[in-house]
Scaffold this motif. Structure first.
Motif, PDB file in Angstrom:
ATOM      1  N   VAL A 251      -8.870 -12.335   9.490  1.00  0.00           N
ATOM      2  CA  VAL A 251      -8.832 -10.881   9.271  1.00  0.00           C
ATOM      3  C   VAL A 251      -7.534 -10.508   8.557  1.00  0.00           C
ATOM      4  CG1 VAL A 251      -8.680  -8.648  10.416  1.00  0.00           C
ATOM      5  CG2 VAL A 251     -10.303 -10.342  11.244  1.00  0.00           C
ATOM      6  N   GLY A 252      -6.417 -11.074   9.047  1.00  0.00           N
ATOM      7  CA  GLY A 252      -5.114 -10.797   8.444  1.00  0.00           C
ATOM      8  C   GLY A 252      -5.093 -11.179   6.977  1.00  0.00           C
ATOM      9  N   THR A 253      -5.680 -12.350   6.658  1.00  0.00           N
ATOM     10  CA  THR A 253      -5.705 -12.795   5.269  1.00  0.00           C
ATOM     11  C   THR A 253      -6.467 -11.803   4.400  1.00  0.00           C
ATOM     12  OG1 THR A 253      -5.620 -15.064   6.033  1.00  0.00           O
ATOM     13  CG2 THR A 253      -6.303 -14.705   3.755  1.00  0.00           C
ATOM     14  N   VAL A 254      -7.596 -11.346   4.917  1.00  0.00           N
ATOM     15  CA  VAL A 254      -8.384 -10.360   4.155  1.00  0.00           C
ATOM     16  C   VAL A 254      -7.545  -9.107   3.912  1.00  0.00           C
ATOM     17  CG1 VAL A 254     -10.382  -8.831   4.243  1.00  0.00           C
ATOM     18  CG2 VAL A 254     -10.606 -11.230   4.935  1.00  0.00           C
ATOM     19  N   ILE A 255      -6.866  -8.642   4.974  1.00  0.00           N
ATOM     20  CA  ILE A 255      -6.030  -7.442   4.823  1.00  0.00           C
ATOM     21  C   ILE A 255      -4.926  -7.692   3.803  1.00  0.00           C
ATOM     22  CG2 ILE A 255      -4.368  -5.954   6.001  1.00  0.00           C
ATOM     23  CD1 ILE A 255      -6.061  -6.155   8.483  1.00  0.00           C
ATOM     24  N   ILE A 256      -4.296  -8.866   3.902  1.00  0.00           N
ATOM     25  CA  ILE A 256      -3.206  -9.178   2.974  1.00  0.00           C
ATOM     26  C   ILE A 256      -3.711  -9.184   1.538  1.00  0.00           C
ATOM     27  CG2 ILE A 256      -1.626 -11.013   2.216  1.00  0.00           C
ATOM     28  CD1 ILE A 256      -1.374 -11.774   5.220  1.00  0.00           C
ATOM     29  N   LEU A 257      -4.852  -9.844   1.315  1.00  0.00           N
ATOM     30  CA  LEU A 257      -5.374  -9.935  -0.044  1.00  0.00           C
ATOM     31  C   LEU A 257      -5.799  -8.561  -0.567  1.00  0.00           C
ATOM     32  CD1 LEU A 257      -7.353 -13.305   0.111  1.00  0.00           C
ATOM     33  CD2 LEU A 257      -5.065 -12.835  -0.782  1.00  0.00           C
ATOM     34  N   LEU A 258      -6.424  -7.761   0.305  1.00  0.00           N
ATOM     35  CA  LEU A 258      -6.823  -6.413  -0.120  1.00  0.00           C
ATOM     36  C   LEU A 258      -5.591  -5.599  -0.500  1.00  0.00           C
ATOM     37  CD1 LEU A 258      -9.665  -5.313   2.334  1.00  0.00           C
ATOM     38  CD2 LEU A 258      -9.825  -5.814  -0.115  1.00  0.00           C
ATOM     39  N   THR A 259      -4.569  -5.650   0.375  1.00  0.00           N
ATOM     40  CA  THR A 259      -3.344  -4.899   0.102  1.00  0.00           C
ATOM     41  C   THR A 259      -2.725  -5.352  -1.205  1.00  0.00           C
ATOM     42  OG1 THR A 259      -2.971  -4.913   2.471  1.00  0.00           O
ATOM     43  CG2 THR A 259      -1.140  -4.215   1.097  1.00  0.00           C
ATOM     44  N   PHE A 260      -2.693  -6.673  -1.371  1.00  0.00           N
ATOM     45  CA  PHE A 260      -2.106  -7.249  -2.576  1.00  0.00           C
ATOM     46  C   PHE A 260      -2.842  -6.748  -3.817  1.00  0.00           C
ATOM     47  CE2 PHE A 260      -1.062 -10.572  -5.600  1.00  0.00           C
ATOM     48  CZ  PHE A 260       0.276 -10.793  -5.323  1.00  0.00           C
ATOM     49  N   ALA A 262      -4.761  -4.100  -4.123  1.00  0.00           N
ATOM     50  CA  ALA A 262      -4.624  -2.657  -4.307  1.00  0.00           C
ATOM     51  C   ALA A 262      -3.254  -2.318  -4.894  1.00  0.00           C
ATOM     52  CB  ALA A 262      -4.812  -1.934  -2.975  1.00  0.00           C
ATOM     53  N   ALA A 263      -2.201  -2.927  -4.329  1.00  0.00           N
ATOM     54  CA  ALA A 263      -0.854  -2.626  -4.812  1.00  0.00           C
ATOM     55  C   ALA A 263      -0.682  -3.084  -6.249  1.00  0.00           C
ATOM     56  CB  ALA A 263       0.186  -3.291  -3.911  1.00  0.00           C
ATOM     57  N   LEU A 264      -1.205  -4.274  -6.551  1.00  0.00           N
ATOM     58  CA  LEU A 264      -1.085  -4.807  -7.904  1.00  0.00           C
ATOM     59  C   LEU A 264      -1.852  -3.923  -8.886  1.00  0.00           C
ATOM     60  CD1 LEU A 264       0.256  -7.391  -9.080  1.00  0.00           C
ATOM     61  CD2 LEU A 264      -2.040  -8.370  -9.178  1.00  0.00           C
ATOM     62  N   HIS A 266      -2.691  -0.810  -8.573  1.00  0.00           N
ATOM     63  CA  HIS A 266      -2.024   0.481  -8.705  1.00  0.00           C
ATOM     64  C   HIS A 266      -0.845   0.380  -9.658  1.00  0.00           C
ATOM     65  CE1 HIS A 266       0.728   3.718  -7.089  1.00  0.00           C
ATOM     66  NE2 HIS A 266      -0.313   4.375  -7.530  1.00  0.00           N
ATOM     67  N   THR A 267      -0.063  -0.687  -9.498  1.00  0.00           N
ATOM     68  CA  THR A 267       1.112  -0.860 -10.351  1.00  0.00           C
ATOM     69  C   THR A 267       0.712  -1.047 -11.812  1.00  0.00           C
ATOM     70  OG1 THR A 267       2.284  -1.876  -8.519  1.00  0.00           O
ATOM     71  CG2 THR A 267       3.178  -2.247 -10.706  1.00  0.00           C
ATOM     72  N   LEU A 268      -0.293  -1.903 -12.042  1.00  0.00           N
ATOM     73  CA  LEU A 268      -0.724  -2.145 -13.415  1.00  0.00           C
ATOM     74  C   LEU A 268      -1.266  -0.863 -14.042  1.00  0.00           C
ATOM     75  CD1 LEU A 268      -2.376  -5.659 -13.105  1.00  0.00           C
ATOM     76  CD2 LEU A 268      -0.216  -5.046 -14.195  1.00  0.00           C
ATOM     77  N   LEU A 269      -2.010  -0.114 -13.244  1.00  0.00           N
ATOM     78  CA  LEU A 269      -2.593   1.130 -13.741  1.00  0.00           C
ATOM     79  C   LEU A 269      -1.498   2.091 -14.173  1.00  0.00           C
ATOM     80  CD1 LEU A 269      -5.707   1.436 -13.611  1.00  0.00           C
ATOM     81  CD2 LEU A 269      -5.315   3.240 -11.934  1.00  0.00           C
ATOM     82  N   ARG A 270      -0.454   2.177 -13.326  1.00  0.00           N
ATOM     83  CA  ARG A 270       0.641   3.103 -13.644  1.00  0.00           C
ATOM     84  C   ARG A 270       1.393   2.651 -14.874  1.00  0.00           C
ATOM     85  NH1 ARG A 270       4.055   5.049  -8.840  1.00  0.00           N
ATOM     86  NH2 ARG A 270       5.575   5.082 -10.507  1.00  0.00           N
ATOM     87  N   ARG A 271       1.526   1.328 -15.027  1.00  0.00           N
ATOM     88  CA  ARG A 271       2.220   0.826 -16.203  1.00  0.00           C
ATOM     89  C   ARG A 271       1.448   1.170 -17.463  1.00  0.00           C
ATOM     90  NH1 ARG A 271       6.012  -3.540 -16.211  1.00  0.00           N
ATOM     91  NH2 ARG A 271       4.966  -4.501 -17.956  1.00  0.00           N
ATOM     92  N   ARG A 272       0.113   1.050 -17.362  1.00  0.00           N
ATOM     93  CA  ARG A 272      -0.684   1.332 -18.543  1.00  0.00           C
ATOM     94  C   ARG A 272      -0.606   2.828 -18.878  1.00  0.00           C
ATOM     95  NH1 ARG A 272      -6.928   0.074 -18.486  1.00  0.00           N
ATOM     96  NH2 ARG A 272      -6.239  -2.031 -18.017  1.00  0.00           N
TER      97      ARG A 272
ATOM     98  N   PRO B 108       4.295  -6.127   1.842  1.00  0.00           N
ATOM     99  CA  PRO B 108       4.449  -6.369   3.287  1.00  0.00           C
ATOM    100  C   PRO B 108       4.501  -5.080   4.104  1.00  0.00           C
ATOM    101  CG  PRO B 108       6.418  -7.055   2.070  1.00  0.00           C
ATOM    102  CD  PRO B 108       5.398  -6.679   1.070  1.00  0.00           C
ATOM    103  N   TYR B 109       4.978  -3.992   3.473  1.00  0.00           N
ATOM    104  CA  TYR B 109       5.077  -2.698   4.170  1.00  0.00           C
ATOM    105  C   TYR B 109       3.685  -2.158   4.482  1.00  0.00           C
ATOM    106  CZ  TYR B 109       6.612   2.200   4.742  1.00  0.00           C
ATOM    107  OH  TYR B 109       6.868   3.460   5.204  1.00  0.00           O
ATOM    108  N   ALA B 110       2.751  -2.381   3.555  1.00  0.00           N
ATOM    109  CA  ALA B 110       1.433  -1.772   3.711  1.00  0.00           C
ATOM    110  C   ALA B 110       0.519  -2.599   4.611  1.00  0.00           C
ATOM    111  CB  ALA B 110       0.785  -1.583   2.337  1.00  0.00           C
TER     112      ALA B 110
END
Lengths: 275, 287, 375
Positions: A251-260, A262-264, A266-272, B108-110
């Motif tokens: 479960v933790g891995t799924v959460i980590i990958l989802l967060t990763f 989403a954050a990535l 979001h960042t790429l979108l903002r850069r574009r 890691p925060y999220a």
């Protein structure tokens, strides 16, 4: 330049400190042993993930997975979504009201209001859960999903409030005055000027409120009564004397990958957007 | 409604918190314990005393004091860890690379708090990464039971809440004009002086808010001690409140514990805000 | 569109903290006038504007627009439109939607309000920019959008709060002409707030000079410049030489003043009495070289050249006099007739008695009700 090098080195060390446990968690999630371990390798397995969809017979055949009540596990996850679907809109509403009041309504009671609205964020989480339980118990509401929502709301509402307030303070008051001068009613000013300006902040406040509600454990534990949420259910697995099942790592891995992702994203979108 | 049904106001529920308990100790154990620094400090604070040969300890209060001390230490540790990071991200990184560093902090925060805690069990287990490493290098022959060490809870709490210290500091620091740092350097200030006279005064509201957030989270921590120590060591005060509330005969005692704890925490935060000259409005500014 | 007259009847504004931003003020601005309020920052001019637009309620007195008392009417109910110093264009709306916003608030159909927006954008020469966002426009264009947006609600009074202050000098001069033209074309009453005297002098039909919460003088640009009513008005509008002294004798409309530079003769518009402390004012362009012009100036004095600056159309001379700390500034038209003076060279300078005047120190002394605004 050496101090710059030192700072770089320290930053990498810090990031390693932050990410190493998460990496270990991911590695352990595919190790065929329970409790989760990375030091004793028993071969790669996907069963800690397959737990979510494997047939009942296969589930009963596994010595570790057999001990977990899958229906309850997913029932609790559903509860978490229910709680969040109550907490998020209410928190946005309360936060918006508080933010507008504190930035646009100058009065002598402002100092007091600040304390009233922010003190739940400063109180220990367990106290909020306990207070909600006692308060609603007195009124005659049994502990359950409702008290969880009420308890989480007390502090979750603070996040949207702070985020929206920061945004509101960046909007010149003259915009609202100009709209009023042009004949707009307060409602129209709010809908046409203030709300569109707040929209991006509302979205991020909503995401943060959702995450805060989903992951909350400290407050929920006290207010939940007989009910459960995903967080309390996962927390309860720690009490297993043999150590927790690696399903948690999955479960933790799924959460980590989802967060990763989403954050990535979001960042790429903002850069574009900026490019 | 009859008179008897009216709830009476009383402070007796608070008595349990300050009450002293007799600690049955053999003479040798007593002598050994009285040499421990921690116990001596309790003695000085009046939390532990001897009466007609018997040792008494105010268990509720010692637990409270111990938890608060740990929370303060966690906050100090987090501040020490985070200041260079906040400075690095806010002021010592070219703008186009800040995005990636921020990503390294946001991810890691999220991630759910519980998951960050569970991630540590693989490390501190009796057969976990740390013990294996220590045995493999020959430093240890027998695994250390990290779960029994208060220091472990301390480190994991710091890990779990450290980012609540980074972001307020970072947000305030990034509003500092980098030219000010260069101007100070240009005028001949040492790096240390630049921090003391330019960066820290500017970042003060962020430092204050970060400290308050971290302190309150550490003081109210419930998940970390519950998952990490699994009942193998002294309770965190939040666990005491939980047990008093749900597992003692009258939940009012738990409520009294909880109220007293909130009050003490607010007092500490209030004192800290007064010393740091922080106003509540700073909480909105550091977002 | 048509203008309406604006009257302030004994308006004063005191804030809750006890600070009086505007002292009792009587002012009448006739319909269709371009009226400027000129004063330093913090003098209360913006407060007057916000009182007319309805953001501030007067502590005492009444505001009348077209004869109708505005008490209790909020900004969205008054026939005024305000142009903010920072323009306050709505950043998330197109230029067209910005201009049409006032009509949208009045429930005008989309087609009708877009047509009106089109018309107004053409008026300010922005017809082809309607679909852009305000952020994509230049400073001058944003300025014109703000004007069009304010005019769209057909106000009878347009209030402008230093709207040109963010523009560079060249654009500012250009916008002055445009503003004046728009005002003439629409006939709307303009009340224009500024601290820039040249803005006020070039655009206005009449100017009110304001200081420390009081209007010190109301008059045409010529009146305010040539016949300042108070020491403040004389010093704030344009450059001026100022000599402190004391009245010694009167001679009809003229007065004799004893100053550190000797005895001077000048006009006495306020009818000051002998023995009173007085300030003598004379504009630099009214001072000349007594020897060169061949004119017999009524007031003459000896001076030495301290500095000579060529400003282009005129030459600025800074003259040192015998009285310490009392230099005299002179502006001479650059026609090649100015004497070639070496640094520190001695010269006799002077000015005509009619071009100088004495005024008492401090603001205009008020005796009860004084109709400053009578046109």
């Amino acid at each position: 330049m050496t101090s710059q090098r030192l700072l770089n080195l320290y930053t990498w060390a810090f990031l390693a400190f932050m990410f190493a446990p998460l990496l270990l968690m991911i590695v352990a999630s595919v190790n065929d042993t329970s409790p989760p371990s990375v030091t004793e390798w028993h071969g790669v397995t996907g069963k800690w993930y397959a737990f979510a969809w494997m047939p009942d017979e296969a589930l009963r055949a596994d010595a570790v997975l057999r001990t977990i009540d899958r229906d309850r596990f997913f029932g609790c996850f559903g509860n978490s979504l229910k709680v969040a679907s109550g907490v998020v809109p209410l928190a946005l509403l309360l936060g918006l009201a508080g933010a507008v009041m504190l930035t646009r309504w100058q009065s002598r009671a402002n100092g007091l209001l600040w304390w009233v609205l922010l003190s739940p964020m400063l109180a220990p989480g367990i106290v909020l859960g306990l207070s909600a339980l006692v308060f609603w118990g007195r009124i005659g509401v049994d502990a359950g999903l409702f008290t969880i929502i009420a308890a989480q709301l007390t502090f979750v509402a603070g996040y949207p409030m702070l985020i929206l307030m920061a945004r509101l303070q960046r909007q010149p008051v003259e915009l609202e005055e100009a709209a009023m001068d042009l004949g707009a009613s307060p409602l129209r000013i709010f809908l046409r000027i203030t709300l569109p300006f707040l929209a991006p902040a509302l979205v991020s406040a909503g995401v943060i409120a959702f995450l805060a509600s989903m992951e909350n454990y400290n407050t929920t534990m006290f207010a939940k009564g007989g009910a459960c949420t995903f967080a309390t259910e996962i927390g309860a697995m720690a009490r297993n004397p043999n150590g927790h099942p690696p399903v948690i790592n999955a479960v933790g891995t799924v959460i980590i990958l989802l967060t990763f992702a989403a954050a990535l994203g979001h960042t790429l979108l903002r850069r574009r957007e900026r490019a | 409604m009859r008179e008897a049904d009216q709830p009476k106001l009383t402070l007796t529920n608070f008595d349990v918190l300050v009450a002293a308990t007799r600690i049955p100790l053999s003479a040798e154990a007593k002598a050994a314990e009285s040499r421990e620094i921690g116990k001596r400090i309790y003695g000085l604070l009046g939390l532990r005393y001897e009466q007609s040969g018997e040792v008494y300890e105010r268990l509720g209060l010692t637990n409270l004091a111990r938890t608060l001390l740990f929370a303060v230490m966690t906050t100090a540790l987090a501040l020490a860890i985070c200041y260079p990071i906040a400075y690095k991200v806010a002021l010592a990184t070219p703008a186009h690379r800040v995005v990636w560093l921020m990503l390294g902090l946001i991810i890691p925060y999220a991630i759910a708090e519980l998951m960050r805690i569970y991630a540590w069990t693989t490390i501190i287990d009796n057969r976990g990464v740390l013990n294996s490493l220590l045995i493999w290098t020959g430093i240890l022959t027998e695994p250390i039971q990290f779960a029994r060490m208060p220091g472990t809870v301390f480190v994991v709490i710091a890990y779990t809440y450290v980012l609540f210290m980074v972001f307020p500091m970072l947000n305030v620091m990034s509003t500092l004009d980098r030219n000010q740092i260069e101007a100070a350097r240009d005028l001949g200030a040492s790096p240390w002086r630049v921090h003391r006279r330019v960066v820290i005064p500017h970042a003060k509201p962020g430092i204050a808010v970060g400290c308050i957030a971290t302190f309150m989270l550490a003081a109210g921590a419930f998940s970390v001690p519950r998952i990490i120590s699994r009942g193998l060591q002294a309770e965190w005060f939040s666990q005491t409140i939980y047990n008093k509330f749900f597992e003692s005969e009258t939940s009012n005692v738990g409520a009294a514990y909880s109220f007293a704890y909130t009050l003490v925490c607010f007092l500490i935060v209030g004192l800290f805000m007064w010393i740091m000259q922080t106003r509540l409005k700073d909480f909105a500014r550091v977002q | 569109m048509h203008g309406n007259d604006v009257t302030l009847e004994g308006v004063s504004i005191t804030y809750p903290n006890g600070f009086t931003a505007v002292h009792e003020t009587h002012l009448t601005i006739p319909a269709g006038e371009f009226f400027s309020i000129l004063g330093p920052s913090g003098c209360g001019k913006t407060t007057i504007l916000r009182t007319v637009s309805g953001f501030v309620e007067p502590s005492r007195g009444r505001v009348l627009i077209g004869g109708a008392d505005q008490a209790g009417k909020s900004p969205n109910q008054r026939p005024t439109a305000l142009i903010f110093q920072n323009l306050a264009l709505f950043p998330l709306m197109s230029v067209r939607d910005n201009v049409a916003f006032g009509l949208e608030a009045r429930g005008v159909s989309r087609r009708a309000r877009n047509a009106k927006a089109e018309e107004l954008l053409n008026l300010v020469a922005l017809g082809d920019q309607a679909s852009k966002m305000p952020g994509e426009l230049s400073g001058g264009q944003r300025q014109r959008v703000a004007i069009a947006r304010a005019l769209a609600v057909e106000p009878s009074v347009l209030l402008l709060d230093e709207p040109l202050s963010a523009l560079d000098l060249k654009l500012r001069k250009h916008m002055r002409t445009e503003l004046r033209a728009i005002q003439k074309k629409t006939g709307v009453t303009f009340i224009y707030i500024t601290h820039d005297q040249s803005e006020a002098l070039t655009m206005s039909d009449r100017i009110a000079v304001m200081n420390a919460g009081r209007i010190e003088q109301v008059g045409s640009a010529d009146e305010v410049y040539s016949n300042p009513a108070t020491a403040f008005a004389a010093s704030f509008v344009g450059e001026v030489n100022r000599f402190a002294g004391r009245i010694t004798a009167l001679d009809g409309d003229m007065a004799e003043v004893e100053t550190p530079l000797g005895r001077m003769r000048c006009r006495n518009p306020r009818g000051m009495k002998p023995g009173e402390a007085a300030l003598l004012f004379v504009r630099p362009e009214n001072v000349g070289f007594a020897s060169a012009s061949g004119m017999a100036y009524g007031n003459q004095l000896d001076a030495r050249l301290e500095r000579r600056d060529l400003e282009g159309a005129f030459i600025s001379f800074q003259m040192r006099t015998e009285a310490a700390g009392q230099p005299v500034a002179m502006h001479l038209t650059n026609t090649g007739t100015a004497p070639a003076l070496m640094p520190d060279g001695a010269a006799r300078i002077g000015f005509a008695c009619e071009s100088a005047l004495v005024l008492p120190e401090g603001p205009l002394a008020r005796t009860g009700r004084e109709e400053l605004g009578a046109a």
